[in-house]
Design a protein around this motif. Sequence first.
Motif, mmCIF file in Angstrom:
data_model
loop_
_atom_site.group_PDB
_atom_site.id
_atom_site.type_symbol
_atom_site.label_atom_id
_atom_site.label_comp_id
_atom_site.label_asym_id
_atom_site.label_seq_id
_atom_site.Cartn_x
_atom_site.Cartn_y
_atom_site.Cartn_z
ATOM 1 N N ASP A 39 0.823 -1.214 0.000
ATOM 2 C CA ASP A 39 0.000 0.000 0.000
ATOM 3 C C ASP A 39 0.855 1.261 0.000
ATOM 4 O O ASP A 39 0.390 2.333 -0.408
ATOM 5 C CB ASP A 39 -0.925 0.017 1.212
ATOM 6 N N LEU A 40 2.096 1.152 0.487
ATOM 7 C CA LEU A 40 2.996 2.305 0.538
ATOM 8 C C LEU A 40 3.736 2.506 -0.772
ATOM 9 O O LEU A 40 4.008 3.646 -1.177
ATOM 10 C CB LEU A 40 4.010 2.126 1.674
ATOM 11 N N ILE A 41 4.063 1.398 -1.442
ATOM 12 C CA ILE A 41 4.844 1.482 -2.688
ATOM 13 C C ILE A 41 4.042 2.229 -3.745
ATOM 14 O O ILE A 41 2.893 1.898 -4.047
ATOM 15 C CB ILE A 41 5.200 0.072 -3.191
ATOM 16 N N GLY A 42 4.645 3.269 -4.298
ATOM 17 C CA GLY A 42 3.987 4.057 -5.333
ATOM 18 C C GLY A 42 3.085 5.149 -4.811
ATOM 19 O O GLY A 42 2.596 5.968 -5.590
ATOM 20 N N ARG A 43 2.872 5.172 -3.508
ATOM 21 C CA ARG A 43 2.011 6.195 -2.911
ATOM 22 C C ARG A 43 2.776 7.127 -1.970
ATOM 23 O O ARG A 43 2.352 8.259 -1.746
ATOM 24 C CB ARG A 43 0.869 5.545 -2.128
ATOM 25 N N VAL A 44 3.852 6.625 -1.397
ATOM 26 C CA VAL A 44 4.623 7.383 -0.410
ATOM 27 C C VAL A 44 5.999 7.673 -0.990
ATOM 28 O O VAL A 44 6.660 6.775 -1.524
ATOM 29 C CB VAL A 44 4.754 6.585 0.902
ATOM 30 N N SER A 45 6.438 8.923 -0.912
ATOM 31 C CA SER A 45 7.767 9.277 -1.408
ATOM 32 C C SER A 45 8.847 8.752 -0.471
ATOM 33 O O SER A 45 8.571 8.398 0.693
ATOM 34 C CB SER A 45 7.899 10.799 -1.537
ATOM 35 N N PHE A 46 10.087 8.722 -0.962
ATOM 36 C CA PHE A 46 11.189 8.243 -0.139
ATOM 37 C C PHE A 46 11.381 9.144 1.076
ATOM 38 O O PHE A 46 11.629 8.660 2.191
ATOM 39 C CB PHE A 46 12.468 8.189 -0.977
ATOM 40 N N VAL A 47 11.253 10.452 0.887
ATOM 41 C CA VAL A 47 11.392 11.379 2.008
ATOM 42 C C VAL A 47 10.300 11.146 3.041
ATOM 43 O O VAL A 47 10.560 11.110 4.253
ATOM 44 C CB VAL A 47 11.366 12.840 1.514
ATOM 45 N N GLU A 48 9.074 10.971 2.585
ATOM 46 C CA GLU A 48 7.977 10.669 3.518
ATOM 47 C C GLU A 48 8.243 9.355 4.243
ATOM 48 O O GLU A 48 7.961 9.230 5.445
ATOM 49 C CB GLU A 48 6.658 10.584 2.756
ATOM 50 N N MET A 58 3.290 9.937 9.383
ATOM 51 C CA MET A 58 3.521 10.537 8.080
ATOM 52 C C MET A 58 3.593 12.056 8.220
ATOM 53 O O MET A 58 2.799 12.653 8.950
ATOM 54 C CB MET A 58 2.389 10.173 7.113
ATOM 55 N N PRO A 59 4.552 12.695 7.548
ATOM 56 C CA PRO A 59 4.612 14.157 7.625
ATOM 57 C C PRO A 59 3.498 14.795 6.817
ATOM 58 O O PRO A 59 2.975 14.188 5.874
ATOM 59 C CB PRO A 59 5.983 14.461 6.998
ATOM 60 N N THR A 60 3.140 15.998 7.203
ATOM 61 C CA THR A 60 2.223 16.772 6.372
ATOM 62 C C THR A 60 2.969 17.194 5.108
ATOM 63 O O THR A 60 4.210 17.154 5.068
ATOM 64 C CB THR A 60 1.737 18.024 7.111
ATOM 65 N N PRO A 61 2.268 17.613 4.072
ATOM 66 C CA PRO A 61 2.969 18.076 2.868
ATOM 67 C C PRO A 61 3.965 19.196 3.160
ATOM 68 O O PRO A 61 5.068 19.218 2.599
ATOM 69 C CB PRO A 61 1.828 18.553 1.962
ATOM 70 N N GLY A 62 3.595 20.110 4.050
ATOM 71 C CA GLY A 62 4.515 21.194 4.394
ATOM 72 C C GLY A 62 5.743 20.700 5.126
ATOM 73 O O GLY A 62 6.864 21.158 4.883
ATOM 74 N N GLN A 63 5.541 19.758 6.037
ATOM 75 C CA GLN A 63 6.679 19.186 6.745
ATOM 76 C C GLN A 63 7.569 18.400 5.795
ATOM 77 O O GLN A 63 8.805 18.493 5.857
ATOM 78 C CB GLN A 63 6.176 18.278 7.870
ATOM 79 N N ALA A 64 6.971 17.622 4.908
ATOM 80 C CA ALA A 64 7.754 16.834 3.953
ATOM 81 C C ALA A 64 8.600 17.745 3.061
ATOM 82 O O ALA A 64 9.742 17.401 2.722
ATOM 83 C CB ALA A 64 6.824 15.974 3.102
ATOM 84 N N LYS A 65 8.069 18.893 2.697
ATOM 85 C CA LYS A 65 8.827 19.839 1.871
ATOM 86 C C LYS A 65 10.072 20.315 2.607
ATOM 87 O O LYS A 65 11.161 20.416 2.023
ATOM 88 C CB LYS A 65 7.936 21.025 1.496
ATOM 89 N N LEU A 66 9.935 20.608 3.897
ATOM 90 C CA LEU A 66 11.086 21.044 4.688
ATOM 91 C C LEU A 66 12.102 19.917 4.867
ATOM 92 O O LEU A 66 13.318 20.145 4.761
ATOM 93 C CB LEU A 66 10.626 21.527 6.060
#
Length: 279
Positions: A39-48, A58-66
């Motif tokens: 379920d994670l493969i292809g849906r979650v980025s490496f940074v996430e 899981m980080p929020t989009p804003g947190q993941a950007k930082l």
Amino acid sequence: MTRDTVGGGDRQAAAEWWHTDIIDMEPNRITFRGYPVEDLIGRVSFVEMIWFMVVGVMPTPGQAKLIEAALVSGVDHGPQAPSIAIARMSMTCGGSLNNAMASAVNVLDDIHGGAGEQAIGLFRDIEQRTNERVDIAGACREGLAAWRHAHGPIVPGFGHRFHQIDPRAPRLMGLVAEAAETGDVSGRFAAVAKEIETQLGEAKGRPIPLNIDGATAVIFSELGLPAPLGRGLFCLSRSVGILAHAWEQQTQGGRNKGPLPKGWLWQYDGQSTRPYPSR
């Protein structure tokens, strides 16, 4: 309790030897913190995925950007950095990529690679000193004095031996400011870092700007990371540059390259040449 004597062992005791909330696995099933890997493969980025595995959510989009910005900023600083030089030298000795990477990461220690972790500790100490009676300027003065008393005059995260202005730091701090505006971070630690920068400059009579270690320390502090994880994430970041340089050196070839070019010699400060005394 069920017992299994296969191989003379106790399966329950083996299962209790390690405890983890990170991964659950059995034949044909793998879950990371409860999520099936498929379920994670292809849906979650490496940074996430890095953040999820280390922090647990899981980080929020804003947190993941930082997080991504911090990791991108630290990947490389050229062969003049000991870790990168070691990776390249290792490859010219006939080593493998994994040996080169391990050798290089192992020198990311207190002096080369540890300033970010130290800066997080400093920022957290100063932020905790700030209260109704002590403003941020006073907390910075107290915190810097305590740091110098315990560790000496060098303040981690500020100044750079190569750059007058580290080009990575202003960009990272700009992203922190954007995240503070959207509420993804508080901005408290960014304010601490700016006040330290001001006080260091006033004391020295010249700018002592924030560097990459200080800027990433601001990000990791804003995101609530404990200090040791700051160094761990820097190791992940720098390992990208280490791999790139090790692979490039392998494709370039070269044998037994040391820290000095051929024909260059070190300074010798010992005894001049002398005859060995006869018996």
